[in-house]
Write an enzyme that holds these catalytic residues in place. Structure first.
Site, short mmCIF file in Angstrom:
data_model
loop_
_atom_site.label_atom_id
_atom_site.label_comp_id
_atom_site.label_asym_id
_atom_site.label_seq_id
_atom_site.Cartn_x
_atom_site.Cartn_y
_atom_site.Cartn_z
NE ARG A 115 -0.64 7.64 9.58
CZ ARG A 115 -1.24 6.48 9.31
NH1 ARG A 115 -2.53 6.35 9.47
NH2 ARG A 115 -0.54 5.46 8.90
CB VAL B 2 -13.51 4.69 13.25
CG1 VAL B 2 -14.91 5.21 13.52
CG2 VAL B 2 -12.47 5.75 13.65
CB SER B 3 -15.58 0.37 10.94
OG SER B 3 -14.29 0.11 10.46
CG ASN B 4 -12.18 -3.45 13.66
OD1 ASN B 4 -12.93 -3.79 12.74
ND2 ASN B 4 -10.98 -3.97 13.82
CE1 TYR C 285 -3.95 2.16 0.61
CE2 TYR C 285 -2.66 3.14 2.38
CZ TYR C 285 -3.77 3.16 1.56
OH TYR C 285 -4.69 4.18 1.66
P1 NAD Z 1 -12.65 1.82 0.23
O1 NAD Z 1 -11.98 0.50 0.31
O2 NAD Z 1 -13.99 1.96 0.87
O3 NAD Z 1 -12.81 2.28 -1.28
C1 NAD Z 1 -11.95 1.90 -2.31
C2 NAD Z 1 -12.78 1.60 -3.53
O4 NAD Z 1 -11.93 1.24 -4.63
C3 NAD Z 1 -13.72 0.41 -3.31
O5 NAD Z 1 -15.01 0.73 -3.79
C4 NAD Z 1 -13.09 -0.71 -4.12
O6 NAD Z 1 -14.01 -1.67 -4.55
C5 NAD Z 1 -12.44 0.08 -5.25
N1 NAD Z 1 -11.33 -0.62 -5.90
C6 NAD Z 1 -10.29 -1.26 -5.29
N2 NAD Z 1 -9.47 -1.77 -6.21
C7 NAD Z 1 -9.97 -1.41 -7.42
C8 NAD Z 1 -9.56 -1.64 -8.75
N3 NAD Z 1 -8.45 -2.33 -9.04
N4 NAD Z 1 -10.33 -1.14 -9.75
C9 NAD Z 1 -11.47 -0.45 -9.49
N5 NAD Z 1 -11.91 -0.22 -8.24
C10 NAD Z 1 -11.16 -0.69 -7.22
O7 NAD Z 1 -11.62 2.88 0.81
P2 NAD Z 1 -11.78 4.44 1.06
O8 NAD Z 1 -11.56 4.68 2.48
O9 NAD Z 1 -13.01 4.95 0.42
O10 NAD Z 1 -10.51 4.99 0.28
C11 NAD Z 1 -10.61 5.62 -0.99
C12 NAD Z 1 -9.26 6.12 -1.42
O11 NAD Z 1 -8.77 7.07 -0.47
C13 NAD Z 1 -8.21 5.02 -1.52
O12 NAD Z 1 -7.39 5.27 -2.64
C14 NAD Z 1 -7.42 5.17 -0.24
O13 NAD Z 1 -6.11 4.73 -0.39
C15 NAD Z 1 -7.50 6.67 0.00
N6 NAD Z 1 -7.32 6.99 1.43
C16 NAD Z 1 -8.34 6.75 2.31
C17 NAD Z 1 -8.13 7.03 3.65
C18 NAD Z 1 -9.21 6.81 4.68
O14 NAD Z 1 -8.96 7.01 5.87
N7 NAD Z 1 -10.43 6.47 4.32
C19 NAD Z 1 -6.90 7.52 4.09
C20 NAD Z 1 -5.90 7.72 3.16
C21 NAD Z 1 -6.12 7.46 1.83
N1 UDP Z 2 -6.32 -0.69 15.75
C1 UDP Z 2 -6.70 -1.25 16.97
N2 UDP Z 2 -7.76 -2.10 16.99
C2 UDP Z 2 -8.48 -2.41 15.88
C3 UDP Z 2 -8.10 -1.83 14.64
C4 UDP Z 2 -7.01 -0.99 14.61
O1 UDP Z 2 -6.08 -0.98 18.00
O2 UDP Z 2 -9.45 -3.19 16.01
C5 UDP Z 2 -5.20 0.26 15.73
C6 UDP Z 2 -4.14 -0.05 14.69
O3 UDP Z 2 -3.17 -0.95 15.19
C7 UDP Z 2 -3.57 1.33 14.42
C8 UDP Z 2 -4.77 2.26 14.60
O4 UDP Z 2 -5.72 1.51 15.36
O5 UDP Z 2 -2.60 1.65 15.37
C9 UDP Z 2 -5.39 2.69 13.28
O6 UDP Z 2 -5.61 1.53 12.51
P1 UDP Z 2 -6.39 1.55 11.12
O7 UDP Z 2 -6.31 0.19 10.57
O8 UDP Z 2 -7.72 2.16 11.29
O9 UDP Z 2 -5.59 2.59 10.20
P2 UDP Z 2 -4.03 2.87 9.91
O10 UDP Z 2 -3.18 1.96 10.73
O11 UDP Z 2 -3.90 2.60 8.45
O12 UDP Z 2 -3.87 4.27 10.29
#
Ligand code: NAD
Ligand code: UDP
Length: 315
Positions: free
Chosen positions: A280, A191-193, A148
């Site tokens: 972060r 957050v969702s977890n 990633y």
């Molecule tokens: P998400 O997993 O809900 O959405 C990603 C979407 O991309 C999904 O609908 C998935 O089906 C689609 N997808 C994955 N691979 C694909 C492919 N090869 N071709 C077409 N579609 C594909 O995640 P999100 O939280 O909505 O994230 C969206 C974007 O924002 C991502 O690029 C992610 O890296 C970036 N981002 C999100 C966060 C966050 O906290 N939500 C933080 C940093 C970056």
């Molecule tokens: N995390 C946690 N319990 C969970 C899921 C995540 O303690 O059930 C922690 C995880 O180890 C990280 C932080 O929460 O330190 C954020 O994790 P997340 O996967 O949401 O995002 P990212 O690590 O990509 O910031």
């Protein structure tokens, strides 16, 4: 004078962020082409838009070339949760890198503006705090998060090379942890977890001692930032951090969510994942100056809305 209706491609448009972005663009009156392979996204996220004459949904994988006619491209396709992006790490890198090449090629042919959803993960486990856009990051290139982190870093490289080589109009947003309704209930992100566990009366799973920090941005604020970035003139390329600078430990987040959900949750501790960043927090000075943008939603308010969204999933 009325604004010209734009044709806008949103890749990953059926995902969490993508679906909220489609909502905003459809509401504004633009023609939205939502593209997704439904790996982590779902038709349900955009089902309410399907009857709209200015919305179209297309099943497609961004690792394959695409031939459509649009004015702007938001490239969001990529799984964002560590659980999902590590499920098929080779595909994750392909999605970021081949996906960027295909979408940049499309933008070049069309002369379209293109925005990349990059991530705070480009900073890795940061030794500079808070993170400014000047910081080059601290990423393990061979660890389980690398598919990633390095995929997104390479995508940024491609964006800036297309800018230098082909004078493309690019925008790179470095998105920090964002949360809100339509996160996948089994998404694995913190957050969702925590919300789903609290609502189900199950233990809240903390990885490590919970002293690691994150800064959580509500989805509506983030989408506003993305749209403002796309609206900037060609001179603005980013990268620009978009996130909420209010930092909180994972332990504090567990307590807050459990209180807001009205749950007397037990907390259990589990091993911290490899290369999990310890801290972060975005420095958003650039976003404030260039986009006149800052998050508006307090964590408690955003969490309330998120908890309400997840209630039916917990029954
Ligand atoms: P998400 O997993 O809900 O959405 C990603 C979407 O991309 C999904 O609908 C998935 O089906 C689609 N997808 C994955 N691979 C694909 C492919 N090869 N071709 C077409 N579609 C594909 O995640 P999100 O939280 O909505 O994230 C969206 C974007 O924002 C991502 O690029 C992610 O890296 C970036 N981002 C999100 C966060 C966050 O906290 N939500 C933080 C940093 C970056
Ligand atoms: N995390 C946690 N319990 C969970 C899921 C995540 O303690 O059930 C922690 C995880 O180890 C990280 C932080 O929460 O330190 C954020 O994790 P997340 O996967 O949401 O995002 P990212 O690590 O990509 O910031």
């Amino acid at each position: 004078m009325r604004r010209r209706r734009k044709r806008i491609l949103v890749t990953g448009g059926a995902g969490f962020l993508g679906s909220h972005l489609c909502d905003r663009l459809v509401e504004r009156g633009d023609d939205v082409l939502c593209l997704d392979n439904f790996f982590t996204g779902a038709k349900d996220n955009v089902a309410h838009l399907l009857g709209r004459s200015n919305f179209e949904l297309m099943r497609h994988d961004v690792t394959m070339p695409l031939y459509v006619e649009v004015d702007e491209i938001y490239n969001l396709a990529c799984p964002a949760s560590p659980v999902h992006y590590q499920h098929d790490p080779v595909q994750t890198t392909k999605t970021s890198v081949h996906g960027a090449i295909n979408m940049l090629g499309l933008a070049k042919r069309l002369g379209a503006k293109i925005l990349q959803a990059s991530t705070s993960e480009v900073y890795g486990d940061p030794s500079v705090h808070p993170q400014t856009e000047e910081y080059w990051g601290h990423v393990n290139p061979i660890g389980p998060r690398a598919c990633y982190d390095e995929g997104k870093r390479c995508a940024e490289t491609l964006f800036f090379d297309y800018r230098r080589q082909h004078d493309l109009s690019i925008k790179v947003a470095r998105i920090f942890n964002t949360y809100g309704p339509r996160m996948h209930p089994n998404d694995g992100r913190v957050v969702s977890n925590f919300v789903v566990a609290a609502l189900k009366g199950e233990p809240i799973t903390i990885y490590g001692d919970g002293q690691q920090t994150r800064s959580f941005c509500y989805v509506d604020d983030l989408i506003e930032g993305l749209i403002r970035l796309m609206e900037t003139d060609d001179a603005v390329t980013g990268p620009i951090n978009l996130g909420n600078p209010t930092e909180i430990t994972v332990r504090e987040l567990a307590t807050t969510i459990s209180e807001l959900a009205g749950a007397a949750s037990v907390v259990t501790f589990h091993p911290r994942p490899t290369d999990d960043p310890m801290q972060r927090r975005p420095d958003i000075t650039r976003a404030e100056e260039v986009l006149d943008w800052r998050p508006r939603t307090a964590l408690a308010d955003g969490l309330e809305a998120t908890i309400d969204y997840f209630r039916p999933f917990a029954d």
